[in-house]
Scaffold this motif. Structure first.
Motif, PDB file in Angstrom:
ATOM      1  N   TRP A 248      59.250  46.863 -22.672  1.00  0.00           N
ATOM      2  CA  TRP A 248      60.306  47.545 -23.410  1.00  0.00           C
ATOM      3  C   TRP A 248      61.697  47.165 -22.935  1.00  0.00           C
ATOM      4  CZ3 TRP A 248      62.506  50.285 -19.542  1.00  0.00           C
ATOM      5  CH2 TRP A 248      61.678  50.673 -18.485  1.00  0.00           C
ATOM      6  N   SER A 249      61.794  46.364 -21.875  1.00  0.00           N
ATOM      7  CA  SER A 249      63.096  45.940 -21.375  1.00  0.00           C
ATOM      8  C   SER A 249      62.965  44.519 -20.829  1.00  0.00           C
ATOM      9  CB  SER A 249      63.556  46.885 -20.264  1.00  0.00           C
ATOM     10  OG  SER A 249      64.750  46.432 -19.689  1.00  0.00           O
ATOM     11  N   GLY A 250      63.892  43.676 -21.193  1.00  0.00           N
ATOM     12  CA  GLY A 250      63.886  42.316 -20.657  1.00  0.00           C
ATOM     13  C   GLY A 250      62.973  41.374 -21.408  1.00  0.00           C
ATOM     14  N   LEU A 251      62.453  40.406 -20.688  1.00  0.00           N
ATOM     15  CA  LEU A 251      61.616  39.345 -21.249  1.00  0.00           C
ATOM     16  C   LEU A 251      60.358  39.909 -21.909  1.00  0.00           C
ATOM     17  CD1 LEU A 251      61.562  36.205 -21.302  1.00  0.00           C
ATOM     18  CD2 LEU A 251      60.202  36.307 -19.214  1.00  0.00           C
ATOM     19  N   ARG A 252      60.007  39.356 -23.067  1.00  0.00           N
ATOM     20  CA  ARG A 252      58.775  39.778 -23.755  1.00  0.00           C
ATOM     21  C   ARG A 252      57.802  38.628 -23.964  1.00  0.00           C
ATOM     22  NH1 ARG A 252      59.858  42.135 -28.998  1.00  0.00           N
ATOM     23  NH2 ARG A 252      57.610  42.403 -29.002  1.00  0.00           N
ATOM     24  N   THR A 253      58.254  37.391 -23.819  1.00  0.00           N
ATOM     25  CA  THR A 253      57.383  36.228 -23.988  1.00  0.00           C
ATOM     26  C   THR A 253      57.211  35.542 -22.636  1.00  0.00           C
ATOM     27  OG1 THR A 253      58.138  35.909 -26.254  1.00  0.00           O
ATOM     28  CG2 THR A 253      57.075  34.033 -25.194  1.00  0.00           C
ATOM     29  N   TYR A 254      55.955  35.289 -22.280  1.00  0.00           N
ATOM     30  CA  TYR A 254      55.622  34.721 -20.977  1.00  0.00           C
ATOM     31  C   TYR A 254      54.726  33.503 -21.160  1.00  0.00           C
ATOM     32  CZ  TYR A 254      57.356  39.141 -19.236  1.00  0.00           C
ATOM     33  OH  TYR A 254      58.158  40.220 -18.956  1.00  0.00           O
ATOM     34  N   ASP A 255      54.921  32.509 -20.308  1.00  0.00           N
ATOM     35  CA  ASP A 255      54.093  31.305 -20.301  1.00  0.00           C
ATOM     36  C   ASP A 255      53.106  31.433 -19.145  1.00  0.00           C
ATOM     37  OD1 ASP A 255      52.955  28.792 -20.158  1.00  0.00           O
ATOM     38  OD2 ASP A 255      54.852  27.731 -20.462  1.00  0.00           O
ATOM     39  N   LEU A 256      51.841  31.582 -19.466  1.00  0.00           N
ATOM     40  CA  LEU A 256      50.820  31.781 -18.436  1.00  0.00           C
ATOM     41  C   LEU A 256      50.624  30.551 -17.568  1.00  0.00           C
ATOM     42  CD1 LEU A 256      48.109  33.752 -20.436  1.00  0.00           C
ATOM     43  CD2 LEU A 256      49.868  34.643 -18.897  1.00  0.00           C
ATOM     44  N   ASP A 257      51.098  29.392 -18.023  1.00  0.00           N
ATOM     45  CA  ASP A 257      50.965  28.171 -17.233  1.00  0.00           C
ATOM     46  C   ASP A 257      52.069  28.038 -16.183  1.00  0.00           C
ATOM     47  OD1 ASP A 257      48.615  27.274 -18.599  1.00  0.00           O
ATOM     48  OD2 ASP A 257      49.899  26.793 -20.293  1.00  0.00           O
ATOM     49  N   LYS A 258      53.010  28.966 -16.181  1.00  0.00           N
ATOM     50  CA  LYS A 258      54.064  29.025 -15.162  1.00  0.00           C
ATOM     51  C   LYS A 258      53.746  30.209 -14.255  1.00  0.00           C
ATOM     52  CE  LYS A 258      57.528  26.808 -17.993  1.00  0.00           C
ATOM     53  NZ  LYS A 258      58.857  26.891 -18.591  1.00  0.00           N
ATOM     54  N   SER A 259      53.462  29.910 -13.015  1.00  0.00           N
ATOM     55  CA  SER A 259      52.959  30.917 -12.075  1.00  0.00           C
ATOM     56  C   SER A 259      53.797  32.190 -12.015  1.00  0.00           C
ATOM     57  CB  SER A 259      52.866  30.287 -10.686  1.00  0.00           C
ATOM     58  OG  SER A 259      52.391  31.222  -9.756  1.00  0.00           O
ATOM     59  N   ARG A 260      55.099  32.059 -11.918  1.00  0.00           N
ATOM     60  CA  ARG A 260      55.960  33.248 -11.809  1.00  0.00           C
ATOM     61  C   ARG A 260      55.917  34.093 -13.076  1.00  0.00           C
ATOM     62  NH1 ARG A 260      61.506  31.916  -8.738  1.00  0.00           N
ATOM     63  NH2 ARG A 260      60.855  33.334  -7.102  1.00  0.00           N
ATOM     64  N   GLN A 261      55.923  33.441 -14.226  1.00  0.00           N
ATOM     65  CA  GLN A 261      55.865  34.187 -15.485  1.00  0.00           C
ATOM     66  C   GLN A 261      54.516  34.867 -15.648  1.00  0.00           C
ATOM     67  OE1 GLN A 261      57.303  32.370 -19.086  1.00  0.00           O
ATOM     68  NE2 GLN A 261      58.919  31.264 -17.987  1.00  0.00           N
ATOM     69  N   CYS A 262      53.462  34.179 -15.257  1.00  0.00           N
ATOM     70  CA  CYS A 262      52.120  34.767 -15.331  1.00  0.00           C
ATOM     71  C   CYS A 262      52.046  36.011 -14.445  1.00  0.00           C
ATOM     72  CB  CYS A 262      51.096  33.727 -14.905  1.00  0.00           C
ATOM     73  SG  CYS A 262      49.385  34.280 -15.060  1.00  0.00           S
ATOM     74  N   MET A 263      52.554  35.895 -13.237  1.00  0.00           N
ATOM     75  CA  MET A 263      52.549  37.033 -12.310  1.00  0.00           C
ATOM     76  C   MET A 263      53.366  38.197 -12.878  1.00  0.00           C
ATOM     77  SD  MET A 263      51.586  37.671  -8.932  1.00  0.00           S
ATOM     78  CE  MET A 263      51.426  35.999  -8.366  1.00  0.00           C
TER      79      MET A 263
END
Length: 121
Positions: free
Chosen positions: A48-63
């Motif tokens: 509900w706040s901030g980033l809503r799309t994440y790339d699971l192949d990027k470790s930090r975004q996945c975490m």
């Protein structure tokens, strides 16, 4: 002195949180059928706040996605967005970055997440 009408009925904040997180648990880690690769768009009720799309192949975004879904997701979100193998692979590092209430509920329900347990169980 004013006495509470139901002194034993007052739950601690920790108990409320643990109950909330426990009610969202899947029956088994095998139920976590989320994607293992690619981009994932989280719905507003989860992110509900901030980033809503994440790339699971990027470790930090996945975490980050896993931390958000564990904390904010409902039961359906947890099984739809989390993947068993990714959770097991990330858990040793991620467990130190999530709340103790989330960590405790998950490790109590799924012993394979506890430190020292085999991630291939």
């Amino acid at each position: 002195m004013v006495q509470e009408p139901y002194p034993d009925a007052v739950a601690s904040h920790a108990d409320v949180l643990r109950t909330r997180y426990a009610s969202r648990l899947p029956d088994a880690l095998e139920d976590l059928a989320g994607p293992a690769h690619g981009r994932v768009d989280l719905p507003l009720h989860v992110a509900w706040s901030g980033l809503r799309t994440y790339d699971l192949d990027k470790s930090r975004q996945c975490m980050s996605l896993y931390r958000i879904v564990l904390a904010e997701g409902q039961g359906d979100d947890i099984v739809s967005f989390l993947n068993r193998d990714l959770l097991l692979a990330q858990w040793p590092r991620m467990r130190t970055m999530i709340s103790r209430h989330v960590r405790g509920v998950w490790e109590e329900a799924f012993p394979e997440l506890q430190p020292g347990e085999s991630a291939t169980a």
